[in-house]
Write a protein that holds these residues in place. Structure first.
Motif, short mmCIF file in Angstrom:
data_model
loop_
_atom_site.label_atom_id
_atom_site.label_comp_id
_atom_site.label_asym_id
_atom_site.label_seq_id
_atom_site.Cartn_x
_atom_site.Cartn_y
_atom_site.Cartn_z
N ARG A 142 -9.02 18.83 -7.67
CA ARG A 142 -8.17 19.33 -6.97
C ARG A 142 -7.89 20.65 -5.98
O ARG A 142 -7.18 20.58 -5.08
CB ARG A 142 -6.63 19.78 -7.97
CG ARG A 142 -5.40 20.41 -8.17
CD ARG A 142 -4.71 20.30 -9.40
NE ARG A 142 -3.63 21.15 -8.79
CZ ARG A 142 -2.89 22.56 -8.75
NH1 ARG A 142 -3.97 23.50 -8.57
NH2 ARG A 142 -1.85 22.74 -8.44
N TYR A 192 0.88 10.04 -0.47
CA TYR A 192 -0.11 10.30 -1.32
C TYR A 192 -0.28 12.46 -2.10
O TYR A 192 0.03 12.63 -1.46
CB TYR A 192 -1.93 10.25 -1.47
CG TYR A 192 -1.63 8.82 -1.77
CD1 TYR A 192 -2.40 7.91 -2.89
CD2 TYR A 192 -2.12 8.10 -0.32
CE1 TYR A 192 -2.70 6.43 -3.23
CE2 TYR A 192 -2.64 6.78 -0.41
CZ TYR A 192 -2.72 5.98 -1.77
OH TYR A 192 -2.83 4.31 -1.03
N ARG A 193 0.44 12.10 -2.80
CA ARG A 193 0.34 13.61 -3.63
C ARG A 193 -0.79 14.12 -3.44
O ARG A 193 -2.45 13.37 -3.50
CB ARG A 193 1.11 13.68 -5.10
CG ARG A 193 2.12 13.35 -5.38
CD ARG A 193 2.81 13.73 -6.61
NE ARG A 193 2.30 12.75 -7.40
CZ ARG A 193 1.87 13.43 -8.66
NH1 ARG A 193 1.44 14.14 -8.97
NH2 ARG A 193 1.04 12.18 -9.25
N THR A 247 -1.67 16.48 6.42
CA THR A 247 -0.42 16.59 5.20
C THR A 247 0.68 16.18 6.06
O THR A 247 0.91 16.60 7.16
CB THR A 247 -0.29 17.56 4.07
OG1 THR A 247 0.06 19.21 4.83
CG2 THR A 247 -2.18 17.51 3.32
N GLU A 277 -3.28 15.67 -5.31
CA GLU A 277 -3.57 15.50 -6.39
C GLU A 277 -4.03 13.83 -6.40
O GLU A 277 -4.77 13.45 -6.76
CB GLU A 277 -2.91 15.50 -7.81
CG GLU A 277 -2.72 17.04 -7.77
CD GLU A 277 -1.45 17.61 -7.82
OE1 GLU A 277 -0.90 16.90 -6.50
OE2 GLU A 277 -1.49 18.91 -7.09
N GLU A 278 -3.19 12.61 -5.94
CA GLU A 278 -3.66 11.67 -5.89
C GLU A 278 -4.92 11.68 -4.98
O GLU A 278 -5.13 10.69 -4.94
CB GLU A 278 -2.26 10.75 -5.28
CG GLU A 278 -1.51 10.86 -6.41
CD GLU A 278 0.02 10.53 -6.25
OE1 GLU A 278 0.74 9.56 -7.49
OE2 GLU A 278 -0.01 10.21 -4.98
N ALA A 279 -4.58 12.25 -3.57
CA ALA A 279 -5.10 12.03 -2.52
C ALA A 279 -7.31 12.62 -3.06
O ALA A 279 -8.27 12.02 -2.82
CB ALA A 279 -5.19 12.82 -1.43
N GLU A 337 0.98 -0.80 -0.17
CA GLU A 337 0.19 -0.05 -0.01
C GLU A 337 0.85 1.19 0.20
O GLU A 337 2.24 1.00 0.49
CB GLU A 337 -1.00 -0.19 0.84
CG GLU A 337 -1.48 1.30 1.60
CD GLU A 337 -2.68 1.40 2.35
OE1 GLU A 337 -3.34 2.02 3.40
OE2 GLU A 337 -2.58 0.15 3.85
N ARG A 338 0.48 2.42 -0.68
CA ARG A 338 1.60 3.37 -0.94
C ARG A 338 1.17 3.97 0.53
O ARG A 338 -0.02 4.38 1.08
CB ARG A 338 0.54 4.58 -1.73
CG ARG A 338 0.41 4.46 -2.52
CD ARG A 338 1.58 4.68 -3.81
NE ARG A 338 1.73 5.85 -3.72
CZ ARG A 338 1.65 7.06 -4.81
NH1 ARG A 338 0.77 6.66 -5.78
NH2 ARG A 338 1.84 8.28 -4.46
N PHE A 383 2.65 15.34 1.22
CA PHE A 383 1.69 15.02 1.52
C PHE A 383 0.48 14.09 2.03
O PHE A 383 0.79 15.36 3.63
CB PHE A 383 2.44 13.44 1.55
CG PHE A 383 4.35 13.58 -0.23
CD1 PHE A 383 3.73 13.06 -0.91
CD2 PHE A 383 5.00 14.28 0.33
CE1 PHE A 383 5.09 12.67 -1.89
CE2 PHE A 383 5.93 14.51 -0.84
CZ PHE A 383 6.42 13.69 -1.58
N ALA A 420 -7.84 12.52 -6.41
CA ALA A 420 -9.00 11.37 -7.19
C ALA A 420 -9.10 10.02 -5.92
O ALA A 420 -10.25 9.98 -6.71
CB ALA A 420 -7.36 10.69 -8.59
N THR A 421 -8.19 9.99 -4.96
CA THR A 421 -8.90 8.66 -4.21
C THR A 421 -9.93 8.84 -4.04
O THR A 421 -11.19 8.14 -3.93
CB THR A 421 -8.41 8.64 -3.60
OG1 THR A 421 -6.47 8.29 -4.09
CG2 THR A 421 -8.59 6.94 -2.21
#
Length: 70
Positions: free
Chosen positions: A27, A14-15, A41, A17-19, A10-11, A49, A21-22
């Motif tokens: 954004r 997350y950046r 963060t 942007e990735e968070a 598991e990551r 992150f 998307a999740t």
């Protein structure tokens, strides 16, 4: 000689942007929630992150707010 493949882990971070998307949000909303202190963060140098546990805490916050509004 055999090659052993390991399952991806598991990551851990997350950046933003990735968070976003999740979570299925945009954004700009993720950065607004970070600015407001609702999504925590960590920083590494100048980069920001979001650990998975902070994403989970944010989802729990959203659930509590939804229950309180109902």
């Amino acid at each position: 000689m055999s090659v052993t493949l390991t399952a991806p882990t598991e990551r851990l971070l997350y950046r933003p942007e990735e968070a976003a998307a999740t979570l299925g949000i945009g954004r700009s909303l993720i950065y607004e929630e970070i600015r407001r202190g609702r999504l925590r963060t960590v920083r590494i140098g100048r980069r920001r992150f979001v650990p998975p546990e902070y994403i989970a805490q944010y989802v729990e916050l959203l659930k509590r707010e939804a229950e309180a509004a109902a």
